[in-house]
Each structure stands twice: as C-alpha cells, then as structure tokens.
Design an enzyme around this catalytic site. Structure first.
Site, PDB file in Angstrom:
ATOM      1  CB  THR A 119      78.392 -73.517 -60.425  1.00 19.13           C
ATOM      2  OG1 THR A 119      77.420 -74.105 -61.270  1.00 19.13           O
ATOM      3  CG2 THR A 119      78.292 -74.110 -59.041  1.00 19.13           C
ATOM      4  CE  LYS A 132      90.771 -80.552 -61.462  1.00 19.22           C
ATOM      5  NZ  LYS A 132      89.777 -81.496 -60.880  1.00 19.22           N
ATOM      6  N   GLY A 174      74.474 -85.332 -59.516  1.00 18.14           N
ATOM      7  CA  GLY A 174      75.137 -84.132 -60.011  1.00 18.14           C
ATOM      8  C   GLY A 174      76.647 -84.172 -59.827  1.00 18.14           C
ATOM      9  CE  LYS A 194      89.120 -77.408 -63.591  1.00 19.44           C
ATOM     10  NZ  LYS A 194      88.175 -78.015 -62.685  1.00 19.44           N
ATOM     11  CB  ILE A 247      92.916 -78.160 -51.476  1.00 19.75           C
ATOM     12  CG1 ILE A 247      91.795 -79.153 -51.167  1.00 19.75           C
ATOM     13  CG2 ILE A 247      94.184 -78.491 -50.711  1.00 19.75           C
ATOM     14  CD1 ILE A 247      92.084 -80.567 -51.678  1.00 19.75           C
ATOM     15  NE  ARG A 302      77.251 -64.968 -74.880  1.00 20.40           N
ATOM     16  CZ  ARG A 302      78.058 -66.002 -75.087  1.00 20.40           C
ATOM     17  NH1 ARG A 302      77.634 -67.228 -74.892  1.00 20.40           N
ATOM     18  NH2 ARG A 302      79.265 -65.812 -75.558  1.00 20.40           N
ATOM     19  CB  VAL A 340      94.966 -77.409 -59.103  1.00 19.05           C
ATOM     20  CG1 VAL A 340      95.390 -78.787 -58.632  1.00 19.05           C
ATOM     21  CG2 VAL A 340      95.584 -77.102 -60.461  1.00 19.05           C
TER      22      VAL A 340
END
Lengths: 436, 436
Positions: B14, B204, B186, B104, B135, B46, B131
């Site tokens: 993603t 974080k 999700g 993280k 933002i 992969r 984090v």
C-alpha cells in the site's frame, strides 16, 4: 571552542526583543540542534527595550552599520513596514548576509525582487514569522507537504479579526463594542484598518499561495474584503442556517486559474475551522496525497512570532554549520520552474452565497426573487423569512444559494435590488464547505 | 539534461505502491522543488502491485540487490517490521545509501543503533512517514519549533483506536460491535492488538519524544495501556462529567524526569483534541515560545503515508542536489548533545483520575470512600452516584479526583477495593486538561 554563528538583530520591539530573549534563554538547545553556538553579537535599535537585558551585546543606533558588519552571518529584521526595512534588507543582501524576517508586507509586496537579489548573492531570505506567528506553516507547505500537488488552502490568518468575530458570535455583541474592547486588550491597533480590512491577511495569503503553488508573489491580485461591515444579525441568521462566519484567506487551483481571496465566509458550524476562536490562527491545506491537514496555534504576539524567527535562524545556521547555502528554494519551487498561471478575477470564482435583503411582507415577493435567481441559473438551498416587527411592512429575507459564479450572482443581486418590493441593498457573503 | 537523483523502492504494498505513484504523477512538481529530476529506477518486491504501472522500472525479487545497486542514491523502505527491513536498512547504509522509511517499529526499537551506523557512513535516515501519516509532525517538531524548549506533547496517533472510541461515543455502541465494523471497513487489522493495545502509538510516541526533547529513543520505557477494556458506561459517565475519552500518547518534561505514556485519557469535551474524531490523527505540541500548536490530518492510508515518504525523499534530494549531507540531525539534536534525562516511572506521574466502582447503596459508604482518598491526600472534584436498578443493592459510584501521584492513587484504590461495601475492582483512568 567552536566558532559561533553570529547574529545581528535590527529592531528591538516586541518581536525583536522576544527573539533576542529566546536565543539567549535557549542558547544551549539551539546549539544542540545546530551543532554550533548561535550568538547575537549586534543589535540595531533606536530605543532600548526594557524587557531585554542586552548585556554585552553591541548596540548601534544606526541599523545599516549592522547590515554591513563583516563578522555577522545572519541579519534578523524585525522593524516592519516597507520603507527602512526594505532598504535595510537590500543592503544586508548586498553585504552577503542571510536574512530572517517577520515582515509580511515586505515579503508579499517586494519578495520577488528581494529573492532575485538574494539569489544573485547566494544568500537566504526566510520568513516563517511572516505568516501565522508560531505555527510553522511555511515549513509545512514548502517542505512537509512537498510531495503533494496542493489543491487549495484556507486559513484564519488574522487574530484580531477572528477575535472580533468570535466575540460577536459567542456573546451577541456588536462589531463596535468588541473592537473597542480588543483595542483595550491590545489585540487591535489604534488604527486597526490593516487587520479589519483584510490587508494583513492578504499579505499572508499571497505568501502562502506562492509557496503552495509555485507562483510569484502577487499581493496586488488578492481580492480583499474586511469584516467591518458584518452585522450581528448576519451572524445570527447564519447560525440559524447551521453556519459560522469566519474571515478566511482562500487560495485554490482551478482549471481556469488560481483563486486568491480574503473575505468573510460562511462555514458549516461543525467544520474544524469554524471552531477556531479568539486570537488563534489556523490554516487548512489540501494536498492530492496527504488530503486536508490542519495547522493551528497562536498567530501573533512577540513570543510566538519569535519562535518562528528563531526556527528560521536555526534553519539557516544548520546550513551554515555545514558550510552550504540553504537548500530550500525561496518559494519552495526553484526559480526557473515558477509557474505563470493566472489569478482568476473574483467574478469568475465559484462559491455558494448567503443573501440578506429587506423585502415587503406581501404575497409574490419571495416568488419574484427566487424567479430572478432561477432565471440567472442559481439554485436556492434555504430560505428564512422573518415575521414583520410591529409597524413595519418589510421583513428580513435570507437565502442560501448553491455554488455559482460570482459574476452571475452579482447580476442577480442587481436585478433584485431594482425590485420595488426590495428596499436598500442586498447583503451577500460567500459560503464555503472546504470539505475535500 | 541534468542527471536525475535515483531512487530504489523496497516493498510495493500500500505505502510503497502509493509512493511510487506519487513520485511518478508529481514528477514535474518534485523536480521544480529539488532542482533536479527524481527517478525511481529500481523496485524490490516479491509480489507485483496491480495498482502500479511500473513501466520500464527494473524489478528485483531480491531487495538486497537494490540496497547494493551502485547507481541508486536513496532507498525507500516500505516493507515494515523489524526483521528483513532492519537487515535491508543496515545493508543500504553500509552501501552508502540514504534511507527513507515509513517503519515506526524499526525506528522506535532500533533507531539508536541505525542512526549511529548512518552517522559513521555519513548518510541520512528520515522517517516522517513513521508518525501520523500525512501530517508533517516530525518536521514541525524537529525544525518548525526548533527555537522552543518543548514542554509537552500529546497526540491521537492511532487512527484505529480513535475510530473505535469515536463510534462508541457518538453512537453508543460497544467496543466489540465497533471493532468488527472497523475490521470490515479495513480500518482495523485481522489481529488488531498492535493498534488497540497501544503498541503502535507507543512506537510513535517514543519517536516524537526523542525529537522533541533530544533524548535517545526509549520505546521500552513507554507506559502503554490500550482501549480494549473501555466500557460504554465509562464513556457515558465521562460525558456526564463534561469529558470525552481519547486514547492519547503523552510526553512531558517534569523536574523529576520525562513522562512517556500511552493510555485512555479523559479530556474536557471542549478541548480541540476531544473533537478529533474517526480515523483522524492530531498532535498538540507545547513549546515555551510558540505555546500550544496543533497538527491534524489523516494518520494512515497509502496516499497520506506516501505524502510523507515523498516529502522526506525531496528533503534528502534537496541536499544531494546541493552536493551535501542532510543538515538536520537524526533526532533534531546533534549526537553529542543528546540528553540522558531519565524517564519517569508511571507511579510518579501526576494526573487527575476518573474512578468507577460498584458500591453498596447504604449510608456511610460514600463517606468511607472519600475518607480513604482524603487520608491519602487526594481531593475529590466531582461525584456521580446512580440510583440502584431494581433488585440490585449496589450502585455505580463515579469520582473525579484532583491532580495526584499515580502511586498514591493506586494505594487508595487498593484500600477502597478491600472495603466490604465495594465489590469488584475499581476502574481508574487518567484525566488531563492539556490547557497550557
């Protein structure tokens, strides 16, 4: 001992004094972040500042001496205005000094020429303190969101105007009442027109838009409307419709050009920006990847502005400590890449509208008004019609329209104002959802 | 043509896929900001990602080939976890690559060693994407607020937990109901314990605290409590008292040490953080000069995280384009200046407390309980005592205490639990005002 980076501060008023104090108080933290000490060696000021114990710093009454002082690496300009400050910054650049400034008017109105001059000399001009005080919004736009195509930004960027609107809204007080209180509290200047007529916000918006969109500074193209004509009744009616009135600076890319506008705006009461009250500032920036991100905090005051001045100083010093120029271009985009995209005339900007008028309380009047809007291609989304007061035969009529071209709306308003059943002029304000 | 800066991306899920798409789609904007083109020349994955048209980019199934590829300047790691990703990042550093990571866990748990390794090789490791997604909070803390002594920060830094609490609060639904919906949407993983038990937020927080206070990463010292034990009744009672329950990460300097803690927290409903709902993230940072500033936006998702990955890539590339190393130290503070200030044990942390217990509905019980608190030096600020339900002889009793040492509170709770008039254990949650 490592050689310190040497600073001269010109102007020892609220911001300059606070910057001096902050650099002194947090000297150890600053050194830890730069890797070298930062030392204010020279101050240029006509008056002493009783809040500042300047110790053994050299004070000059002639600020230009400081700009030419060979030992100084960075000049901090906190004089303000576009007269002496401009000459000083030009002189500092010509003498190879990096410049940190809190001067929004100077950057918004003369930034293009100053950046060109600085580019030639290979020095930095940084101006985080020029917009939204302690909120690091220039850094967020210019670096933090650098991966994004920024679609729009909208901000509450004048604390005085926001304080007045917040008080009118929460306490039902009139503009004049709140203004005189704001002046007593020191939130508004003796001549508050710069803040209340939107000039200050327009300066900041021009700067924000340039760093967001990679366009040259174009302060003269910002459409600017202040808050001094907002009546309490408009705040009340807006609230009945579920909206708050905020004084916003809005910059937006469209297919036809870039919108740059400062004006009172109706926002849904549930919107995050609608809940930023008092002297706080807040900027919402919508990028194609990050989506909307919000930055909020104290937008004015010596300490908050000094935070930005010192952050900029550290930024430049971190580069100097590495023996390099600042790597971030003045306006986020490198000069050859600046875009010549046009600023959209306000007539071509689209938004919803709030309309308030005084209409005769008799059958057919509302129908005639909505027919005019409909003929101009404008949909009505909500209507409030008030009961007439005793001995009055006209009533306030409030309408909320769907999104439309401003030019078209003005045409419709002109026609409505010509109706004999409508008296006086039609008050109109823009409505924004700022939802995506 | 100017030689492009060359990128290898390892991991095309993603985040990696979105970063590739963003670098491709906004290639012109990125070039305008860096002054040189940025080109993804190699991808290590992969599996193929059907959302990515990788065109003529070279695909390797062995990611380590990419870390060793001589033509690559920057390696983007978006694999996640501390196993292969750690080996990959170490190998990339050893091969002189600058590293951009969204990982993280890797930074929070192994950052100190990785930064040391990178320092030796003179390469950057940047981790804005680790984090709060889109933002730019690391940049705000590490650069935008660099002039400040940061006093504390508090954030909603796990979107899954915030979504669940927001839904419980606004719709009166139970934890289990909302969790299964979040999994369908999700927003929550099949195994959601990382998010719900606060591990993700603790990662974080450890990173934020280090950049804010100039201390080494100390993930193992973060006090961590999740949200899975929060009952709907606590949300209801808190609301009656004027509070919302939020899952916060809090880091604070005190005279005795640094607080590092992740736990459900009662916040006044009017607080800005109390109004951040759904999957949004928000971080409030209080500096001695800027005062509190708030940063808010999408904290997760491929696009938002890619925004941070690309901003970091541009940051490193802006340095490379100037032929230099990144000028900002890994943890804001240069290595010799890192502080050895201690992390405060949770027993020594001070806050207000919300207490809920089941007590017999008879005279003297409330007096006995408040006496215990008073004997321990704890003031009571509010009490709610409910009417007993039919056929029940005990009632819920809710108390809000003034600020106290956690250790002292635990002593009082233990004594209260030993009363025969109180059944079961006493639920307790921290209360924060976060007002200055």
């Amino acid at each position: 001992m490592v050689e310190p980076i040497k600073i001269g501060i010109c102007g020892l008023g609220t911001v300059g004094g606070s910057a001096f104090q902050l650099l002194t108080r947090n000297a150890h933290l600053v050194e830890a972040q730069v890797g070298r000490p930062i030392l204010v060696t020279h101050i240029g000021t006509r008056r002493n500042n009783s809040n500042c114990s300047v110790d053994d710093t050299i004070i000059h009454r002639d600020i230009f001496t400081i700009a030419a002082e060979p030992t100084i690496d960075i000049l901090i300009e906190t004089i303000g205005g576009c007269g002496t400050a401009r000459e000083l910054v030009e002189y500092a650049i010509d003498n190879g000094k990096h410049v940190v400034t809190a001067n929004k008017a100077l950057i918004a109105e003369h930034g293009n020429a100053l950046f060109e001059r600085a580019r030639t000399k290979g020095v930095s001009i940084v101006y985080e303190a020029a917009v939204a005080g302690g909120i690091p919004i220039i850094k967020a736009v210019r670096e933090g969101l650098a991966g994004n195509r920024i679609e729009w930004l909208a901000g509450i960027i004048n604390g005085t105007a926001n304080f007045i609107l917040s008080e009118m809204q929460s306490k039902g007080r009139t503009f004049d009442e709140v203004l005189s209180e704001a002046q007593q509290l020191g939130y508004a200047e003796a001549d508050p027109s710069f803040d209340l007529e939107g000039i200050d916000a327009a300066h900041k918006l021009a700067i924000l838009a340039s760093t967001a969109f990679g366009i040259p500074l174009q302060f003269d193209k910002v459409f600017t409307q202040g808050i001094s004509t907002i009546e309490l009744q408009d705040i009340t009616y807006a609230r009945e419709l579920g909206y708050c009135i905020k004084h916003l600076g809005i910059a937006r890319r469209t297919d036809h050009g870039i919108e740059l506008r400062v004006h009172p705006t109706l926002l849904p009461c549930s919107h995050l920006l609608a809940n930023i009250n008092g002297v706080m500032n807040a900027v919402l920036v919508a990028g194609d990847a990050a989506g909307p991100t919000l930055y909020c905090g104290a937008g004015a005051g010596g300490k908050a502005t000094a935070s930005a001045v010192v952050a900029d100083t550290i930024d430049v010093a971190r580069s100097l400590a590495n023996g390099i120029e600042n790597k971030v271009p003045y306006l986020a985009f490198h000069h050859p890449y600046l875009s010549d995209e046009q600023i959209l005339p306000i007539e071509e900007v689209e938004s919803g509208f709030y309309l308030r008028m005084k209409a005769l309380d008799k059958p057919g009047v509302l129908a005639a008004i909505t027919q005019i809007l409909s003929d101009t291609g404008i949909s009505v989304e909500a209507v409030i019609q008030k009961e007439p007061k005793q001995n009055e035969n006209s009533v306030p009529l409030i309408l909320l329209t769907a999104c439309t071209h401003e030019g078209r709306l003005i045409d419709a308003v002109t026609t409505i104002e010509s109706l004999t059943s409508v008296s006086g002029s039609v008050v109109h304000m823009r409505v924004e959802l700022l939802s995506k």
